[in-house]
Design an enzyme around this catalytic site. Structure first.
Site, PDB file in Angstrom:
ATOM      1  N   HIS A 260      76.527  10.071 -15.676  1.00 52.63           N
ATOM      2  CA  HIS A 260      76.363   8.836 -14.872  1.00 52.63           C
ATOM      3  C   HIS A 260      76.801   7.650 -15.264  1.00 52.63           C
ATOM      4  O   HIS A 260      76.168   6.401 -15.500  1.00 52.63           O
ATOM      5  CB  HIS A 260      74.797   8.767 -14.390  1.00 52.63           C
ATOM      6  CG  HIS A 260      74.696   8.055 -13.047  1.00 52.63           C
ATOM      7  ND1 HIS A 260      73.900   7.929 -12.231  1.00 52.63           N
ATOM      8  CD2 HIS A 260      75.486   6.938 -12.691  1.00 52.63           C
ATOM      9  CE1 HIS A 260      73.888   7.215 -11.313  1.00 52.63           C
ATOM     10  NE2 HIS A 260      74.853   6.516 -11.660  1.00 52.63           N
TER      11      HIS A 260
ATOM     12  N   THR B  98      80.097  11.626  -7.085  1.00 55.73           N
ATOM     13  CA  THR B  98      79.918  10.373  -7.951  1.00 55.73           C
ATOM     14  C   THR B  98      79.066   9.366  -7.228  1.00 55.73           C
ATOM     15  O   THR B  98      78.859   8.466  -7.584  1.00 55.73           O
ATOM     16  CB  THR B  98      81.068   9.845  -8.414  1.00 55.73           C
ATOM     17  OG1 THR B  98      81.887   9.277  -7.243  1.00 55.73           O
ATOM     18  CG2 THR B  98      81.987  10.530  -9.310  1.00 55.73           C
ATOM     19  N   SER B  99      78.223  10.013  -6.130  1.00 57.14           N
ATOM     20  CA  SER B  99      77.476   9.048  -5.328  1.00 57.14           C
ATOM     21  C   SER B  99      76.082   9.210  -6.049  1.00 57.14           C
ATOM     22  O   SER B  99      75.718   8.300  -6.719  1.00 57.14           O
ATOM     23  CB  SER B  99      77.554   9.597  -3.874  1.00 57.14           C
ATOM     24  OG  SER B  99      77.079  11.075  -3.595  1.00 57.14           O
ATOM     25  N   ARG B 100      75.261  10.291  -5.627  1.00 63.33           N
ATOM     26  CA  ARG B 100      73.965  10.310  -5.995  1.00 63.33           C
ATOM     27  C   ARG B 100      73.507  11.805  -6.004  1.00 63.33           C
ATOM     28  O   ARG B 100      74.196  12.614  -5.183  1.00 63.33           O
ATOM     29  CB  ARG B 100      73.041   9.593  -5.122  1.00 63.33           C
ATOM     30  CG  ARG B 100      72.855   8.066  -5.285  1.00 63.33           C
ATOM     31  CD  ARG B 100      72.065   7.687  -6.789  1.00 63.33           C
ATOM     32  NE  ARG B 100      72.382   6.195  -6.758  1.00 63.33           N
ATOM     33  CZ  ARG B 100      72.959   5.520  -7.518  1.00 63.33           C
ATOM     34  NH1 ARG B 100      74.253   6.006  -7.922  1.00 63.33           N
ATOM     35  NH2 ARG B 100      72.881   4.196  -7.603  1.00 63.33           N
TER      36      ARG B 100
ATOM     37  N   GLY C 266      83.234   3.955   2.719  1.00 66.43           N
ATOM     38  CA  GLY C 266      82.686   2.407   2.438  1.00 66.43           C
ATOM     39  C   GLY C 266      83.660   2.081   1.183  1.00 66.43           C
ATOM     40  O   GLY C 266      84.797   2.181   1.377  1.00 66.43           O
ATOM     41  N   ARG C 267      83.011   1.263   0.527  1.00 66.11           N
ATOM     42  CA  ARG C 267      83.837   0.422  -0.713  1.00 66.11           C
ATOM     43  C   ARG C 267      84.624   1.438  -1.504  1.00 66.11           C
ATOM     44  O   ARG C 267      85.952   1.371  -1.650  1.00 66.11           O
ATOM     45  CB  ARG C 267      82.935  -0.321  -1.506  1.00 66.11           C
ATOM     46  CG  ARG C 267      82.501  -1.813  -0.869  1.00 66.11           C
ATOM     47  CD  ARG C 267      81.538  -2.389  -1.881  1.00 66.11           C
ATOM     48  NE  ARG C 267      80.314  -1.615  -1.804  1.00 66.11           N
ATOM     49  CZ  ARG C 267      79.115  -2.073  -0.969  1.00 66.11           C
ATOM     50  NH1 ARG C 267      79.284  -3.060  -0.277  1.00 66.11           N
ATOM     51  NH2 ARG C 267      78.071  -1.334  -1.172  1.00 66.11           N
ATOM     52  N   ILE C 268      84.040   2.506  -2.004  1.00 63.90           N
ATOM     53  CA  ILE C 268      84.507   3.453  -2.872  1.00 63.90           C
ATOM     54  C   ILE C 268      85.378   4.424  -2.265  1.00 63.90           C
ATOM     55  O   ILE C 268      86.684   4.591  -2.545  1.00 63.90           O
ATOM     56  CB  ILE C 268      83.361   4.131  -3.625  1.00 63.90           C
ATOM     57  CG1 ILE C 268      82.436   3.301  -4.451  1.00 63.90           C
ATOM     58  CG2 ILE C 268      83.974   5.165  -4.572  1.00 63.90           C
ATOM     59  CD1 ILE C 268      81.185   3.872  -5.204  1.00 63.90           C
TER      60      ILE C 268
ATOM     61  N   GLU D  99      68.068  12.825 -13.875  1.00 67.09           N
ATOM     62  CA  GLU D  99      68.842  12.476 -15.043  1.00 67.09           C
ATOM     63  C   GLU D  99      67.678  11.732 -15.873  1.00 67.09           C
ATOM     64  O   GLU D  99      66.828  11.152 -15.714  1.00 67.09           O
ATOM     65  CB  GLU D  99      69.848  11.349 -14.505  1.00 67.09           C
ATOM     66  CG  GLU D  99      70.766  11.906 -13.558  1.00 67.09           C
ATOM     67  CD  GLU D  99      71.671  10.559 -12.851  1.00 67.09           C
ATOM     68  OE1 GLU D  99      71.580   9.588 -13.283  1.00 67.09           O
ATOM     69  OE2 GLU D  99      72.361  10.979 -11.970  1.00 67.09           O
TER      70      GLU D  99
HETATM   71  P1  NAD Z   1      79.121   1.539   0.865  1.00 68.54           P
HETATM   72  O1  NAD Z   1      77.787   1.255   1.391  1.00 68.54           O
HETATM   73  O2  NAD Z   1      80.376   0.512   0.761  1.00 68.54           O
HETATM   74  O3  NAD Z   1      79.654   2.934   1.540  1.00 68.54           O
HETATM   75  C1  NAD Z   1      78.651   4.229   1.721  1.00 68.54           C
HETATM   76  C2  NAD Z   1      79.382   4.914   3.046  1.00 68.54           C
HETATM   77  O4  NAD Z   1      78.571   5.835   3.228  1.00 68.54           O
HETATM   78  C3  NAD Z   1      79.384   3.762   4.465  1.00 68.54           C
HETATM   79  O5  NAD Z   1      80.723   3.513   4.900  1.00 68.54           O
HETATM   80  C4  NAD Z   1      78.551   4.639   5.202  1.00 68.54           C
HETATM   81  O6  NAD Z   1      78.812   4.342   6.655  1.00 68.54           O
HETATM   82  C5  NAD Z   1      78.749   5.839   4.895  1.00 68.54           C
HETATM   83  N1  NAD Z   1      77.455   6.955   5.192  1.00 68.54           N
HETATM   84  C6  NAD Z   1      76.225   6.782   5.506  1.00 68.54           C
HETATM   85  N2  NAD Z   1      75.396   7.493   5.712  1.00 68.54           N
HETATM   86  C7  NAD Z   1      76.664   8.680   6.048  1.00 68.54           C
HETATM   87  C8  NAD Z   1      76.619   9.677   6.423  1.00 68.54           C
HETATM   88  N3  NAD Z   1      75.453  10.425   6.752  1.00 68.54           N
HETATM   89  N4  NAD Z   1      77.611  10.508   6.541  1.00 68.54           N
HETATM   90  C9  NAD Z   1      78.843  10.197   6.268  1.00 68.54           C
HETATM   91  N5  NAD Z   1      78.901   8.767   5.660  1.00 68.54           N
HETATM   92  C10 NAD Z   1      77.816   7.932   5.658  1.00 68.54           C
HETATM   93  O7  NAD Z   1      78.593   2.165  -0.675  1.00 68.54           O
HETATM   94  P2  NAD Z   1      79.723   2.161  -1.976  1.00 68.54           P
HETATM   95  O8  NAD Z   1      79.899   1.072  -2.617  1.00 68.54           O
HETATM   96  O9  NAD Z   1      81.171   2.867  -1.461  1.00 68.54           O
HETATM   97  O10 NAD Z   1      78.816   3.288  -2.876  1.00 68.54           O
HETATM   98  C11 NAD Z   1      78.550   4.618  -2.401  1.00 68.54           C
HETATM   99  C12 NAD Z   1      77.492   5.255  -3.074  1.00 68.54           C
HETATM  100  O11 NAD Z   1      78.049   5.265  -4.579  1.00 68.54           O
HETATM  101  C13 NAD Z   1      76.487   4.172  -3.609  1.00 68.54           C
HETATM  102  O12 NAD Z   1      75.438   4.297  -2.473  1.00 68.54           O
HETATM  103  C14 NAD Z   1      75.866   4.879  -4.902  1.00 68.54           C
HETATM  104  O13 NAD Z   1      74.779   5.493  -4.664  1.00 68.54           O
HETATM  105  C15 NAD Z   1      76.984   5.478  -5.435  1.00 68.54           C
HETATM  106  N6  NAD Z   1      77.353   4.614  -6.647  1.00 68.54           N
HETATM  107  C16 NAD Z   1      77.456   5.530  -7.654  1.00 68.54           C
HETATM  108  C17 NAD Z   1      77.773   5.065  -9.014  1.00 68.54           C
HETATM  109  C18 NAD Z   1      77.821   5.818 -10.285  1.00 68.54           C
HETATM  110  O14 NAD Z   1      77.719   5.140 -11.263  1.00 68.54           O
HETATM  111  N7  NAD Z   1      78.239   7.077 -10.321  1.00 68.54           N
HETATM  112  C19 NAD Z   1      78.219   3.394  -9.118  1.00 68.54           C
HETATM  113  C20 NAD Z   1      78.163   2.918  -7.999  1.00 68.54           C
HETATM  114  C21 NAD Z   1      77.811   3.369  -6.801  1.00 68.54           C
END
Ligand code: NAD
Length: 365
Positions: free
Chosen positions: A303, A252-254, A172-174, A283
């Site tokens: 975090h 760094t996701s969840r 996705g974005r990250i 957390e």
């Molecule tokens: P996003 O929605 O742009 O990207 C998430 C990607 O995960 C999507 O492309 C989706 O298709 C993919 N996905 C969904 N289910 C999946 C699976 N079962 N297997 C593989 N891929 C799968 O989100 P993003 O902006 O890239 O952010 C990702 C995550 O990062 C957020 O959901 C958030 O939990 C986490 N995040 C953490 C922090 C932090 O401070 N640590 C900050 C921002 C976001």
């Protein structure tokens, strides 16, 4: 005359600008505790009481008391739950959709771009043994410990060295920003994301693979998925067992995307080389967590991988505040997470300005 009522359940606006903007627009604010890591009240019940009669809930990620159906049901006026951050795993989105409430989030570049930069920093810190070399100089009084060899990350034309394999879960974005930033290093990048088209993999120079292949082939596995039923513990014992003993995991996701217990055991047994974690199942990380005792095998961060001077949550706070004001005017804001609710929401609140004619006349006067 009706004032709109807004509950800021997890305030993070240290400037107070967004609070002022809401108040100036005619909102009565109920402000939760500034430290959102500690419970706002003693329980969900307390939160439900604070949310009573509210038109909007807004705030950053709330680790202690997620926004549950019970909290939402404490106000039949509730139009919107607006998050400053990207993740909405602390909101029962299904319940919100069922109740006809909008959930918005804040995927600002300062947030997701910050996570991408911080993820790469963590990866390189582990691979280049940055902490170990620094500590060796400061603590031993020595000069070079030749044991502290780093990993050459990119490819080399001169001797045909291919570089490491970077495995990105979630493009996705990250995930895609990481691919974009790492591409010039010339390493091999593979990715797993069943929900994005092949064209996106091609655009970012990432080879599409299935999850077991990614785990088996990668030297670095980095996780960038949204937390939901499908991704909860998507990396657990069996997945960790597929990784190379020399590989590292970056999350760094969840926290709940990785089975923390299985990860600790895997690290203790030396079945993978290390892990960098910005997020945890619970957390703040408990004082007695075994993760704190794993030394240089883990790189821990509280975090705040995307907290940077001059960016951080600021843009997300502004978005969320605008989203609240938009919904209070009876308009659908940008960044609605549960898009499937929009039609129903419009039939409930569309065109219905929370401020009645009397109030508007007063504001105009
Ligand atoms: P996003 O929605 O742009 O990207 C998430 C990607 O995960 C999507 O492309 C989706 O298709 C993919 N996905 C969904 N289910 C999946 C699976 N079962 N297997 C593989 N891929 C799968 O989100 P993003 O902006 O890239 O952010 C990702 C995550 O990062 C957020 O959901 C958030 O939990 C986490 N995040 C953490 C922090 C932090 O401070 N640590 C900050 C921002 C976001």
């Amino acid at each position: 005359m009706k004032e709109a009522k807004v509950f800021i359940f997890a305030p993070a606006d240290t400037t107070g600008e967004s609070h002022k903007m809401l108040e100036d627009s005619g909102c009565e604010l109920i402000v939760g505790k500034a430290n959102w890591d500690t419970p706002q009240g003693d329980s969900e019940l307390e939160m439900a009481k604070m949310a009573e009669g509210c038109d909007a809930l807004v705030g950053t990620s709330i680790r202690s008391t997620p926004i549950t159906q019970k909290i939402m049901q404490s106000s039949k006026n509730l139009r919107i739950i607006a998050k400053y951050t990207i993740g909405v795993d602390d909101v029962d989105v299904d319940a919100a959709t069922e109740l006809g409430i909008l959930v918005t989030h804040g995927p600002t570049e300062s947030n997701w771009g910050g996570v991408a930069e911080g993820t790469i920093t963590a990866m390189l810190t582990l691979l280049k043994k940055v902490r170990e070399r620094d500590r060796y100089l400061k603590e031993t009084g020595g000069w070079r410990d030749m044991q502290l060899q780093g990993t050459y990350v990119g490819s080399r034309a001169s001797d045909g060295y291919p570089g490491i394999v970077l495995g990105i879960i979630g493009l996705g974005r990250i995930g895609s920003r990481i691919a974009m930033l790492m591409r010039p290093w010339g390493m091999k990048m593979i990715g797993y994301d069943p929900y994005v088209p092949d064209s996106k993999f091609e655009e970012f120079g990432v080879r599409r693979v299935d999850l077991p292949t990614l785990l088996r082939e990668s030297d670095v596995v980095t996780l960038h998925v949204v937390l939901n039923k499908e991704t909860r513990h998507m990396i657990s014992g069996p997945q960790l067992a597929m990784m190379k003993p020399t590989a590292i995991l970056v999350n760094t996701s969840r926290g709940f995307c990785v089975d923390e217990r299985a990860l600790i055991e895997t690290l203790q047994k030396g079945q993978i080389a290390g892990a960098a974690l910005d997020v945890f199942e619970h957390e703040p990380l408990a004082l007695e967590s075994r993760l704190r005792k794993l030394g240089d095998k883990v790189l821990l961060s509280p975090h705040m991988v995307s907290s940077n001077l001059g960016s951080g949550l600021g843009p997300g706070i502004r978005w969320a505040t605008q989203s609240v004001l938009c919904a209070l005017r009876g308009e659908v804001p940008d960044n609605v997470y549960n898009k499937e609710v929009i039609e129903r929401w419009e039939s409930r609140f569309g065109g219905k300005n929370v401020w009645d004619a009397e109030r508007q006349a007063r504001v105009r006067a």
